[in-house]
Design an enzyme around this catalytic site. Sequence first.
Site, PDB file in Angstrom:
ATOM      1  CB  SER A 243     -57.974 -19.389 -17.717  1.00  0.00           C
ATOM      2  OG  SER A 243     -58.650 -18.700 -16.612  1.00  0.00           O
ATOM      3  CE  LYS A 244     -63.885 -23.071 -21.885  1.00  0.00           C
ATOM      4  NZ  LYS A 244     -63.912 -22.763 -23.382  1.00  0.00           N
ATOM      5  NE  ARG A 245     -59.411 -16.466 -13.543  1.00  0.00           N
ATOM      6  CZ  ARG A 245     -58.677 -16.231 -13.615  1.00  0.00           C
ATOM      7  NH1 ARG A 245     -59.540 -14.391 -13.526  1.00  0.00           N
ATOM      8  NH2 ARG A 245     -57.569 -15.896 -14.230  1.00  0.00           N
ATOM      9  N   GLY A 247     -63.096 -15.393 -20.671  1.00  0.00           N
ATOM     10  CA  GLY A 247     -63.403 -15.378 -22.062  1.00  0.00           C
ATOM     11  C   GLY A 247     -62.653 -16.611 -22.748  1.00  0.00           C
ATOM     12  CD  GLU A 253     -65.838 -21.042 -26.437  1.00  0.00           C
ATOM     13  OE1 GLU A 253     -65.674 -20.412 -24.906  1.00  0.00           O
ATOM     14  OE2 GLU A 253     -64.556 -21.990 -25.901  1.00  0.00           O
TER      15      GLU A 253
END
Length: 471
Positions: A243-245, A247, A253
């Site tokens: 998930s986003k947390r 990285g 990106e």
Amino acid sequence: MSQEAQIVTRIAPSPTGMMHIGTARTGLFNWLFARRHGGKFLLRIEDTDRDRSTAQATQAILDGMAWLALDHDGEAVSQFERAPRHREVAEQMLADGTAYKCFSTQDEIAAFRDAARANGDSTLFLSPWRDTPVADHPDAPYVIRLRAPRDGTTVIADQVQGDVTIQNATLDDMILLRSDGTPTYMHAVVVDDHDMGITHVIRGDDHLNNAARQIQIYNAMGWPQPVWAHIPLIHGEDGKKLSKRHGATGVMEYAEMGIPAAAMRNYLARLGWSHGDDELFTDAQARDWFDLEGIGKSPARLDMKKLANVTGWHIARTDDADLVSQITDFLALTDQPALSQTQQKGLEAAMYCLKERAKNLPDILDKARFVLENRPLTLDEKAVTSLDPVSRGILFELTAQLQNASWSRDTLEGVLNTTADSHGLKFGKLAGPLRAALSGRTVSPSVFDMMLVLGRTETLARLTDAASLDT
Ligand code: GLU
């Protein structure tokens, strides 16, 4: 290779947001597999869900693929545009008796499920229309359902997961065509994969259960199944679902962080696939080595430290001019000012001493400031501190020594060491002010490299600037 034996793979992303690195990895695996075998790699945009699919998301997929240089063969296929063909196949199945019309309404199905739940029975909906003679059909809206086998098992002979057996009794008669005539996703995928001649379906294992249902459609149509390979998903460093947390999860990106595409390909290839102990390899090697046997059964973990190592290795071995062009692209991608022709030339000349320890493209740009900036340099605070009056005096003296010195590393080393000696200084004590004068900073490539890259005239001008500073 004969036509029959040609390998055809595909990536079939749903355009509903940014391009996830999992999708990029799936794309890479399919691309490597097709390229290794001289086969074809196709792109299908699964845009059947009109509410969720956007043109921007389709563009994001094309951008991600282009950045990773995963070139697909032929035109991208739009799944939505193939709806008439999906309908045709569903009707064919109806005619063949492998599918049937189901007139049960949503409300009836919901009521059945509620009752089943209340009684503790299975909520698997078994349509009463499966065996109703056509003569008894009402004139009412209907969906087309697969007449799925009720008994026995469906086996997914998966190249990664092994044989996965599903009891047919656990699967309902899935809907192929909705009452508005639109195909379901499950049906569209099979028709498309068949029509596109896909021989190998390599995709995330979140689709493993779908494969059982898809196999039933292949069987109903008498179509040969593709080879299945379901890859474990990518997890975060802590082993949890990515998930986003953890990285960056969007492939672009990474482009925006200044990771070269070749490094990203190497890194993504190792996320779930291995070839012995090889961690660092070129595209050509990956193409020679890639096989389904090397795909692991457990989820790969995202590891930013490993990515930095892979990136460093690729940057160090990339041609200087190529790196300049990658940096030019990187600046454009991240909306930063472009480099002038002169700056590009300077950057290329300096590249040999910038690329050795760089972990990404911004690292290179940071170290390249000495060659990208024009005189008079803006000195940072620490650099100013190292230019005390004594140091400035030495720099002034040095300019005279360097006027006629031949501009080679050996000679420059000789001159600098002699000057340091004559002042009873260690070379390091001289290097500080020199570095400040040449780069305006306290961290830079070696003073020799800077002098060689800048040349005599520019070096002397910078030394003179620094020597005459009034601090
Ligand atoms: N559209 C699906 C996805 O984006 C992939 C379907 C497939 O590969 O069969 O997850």
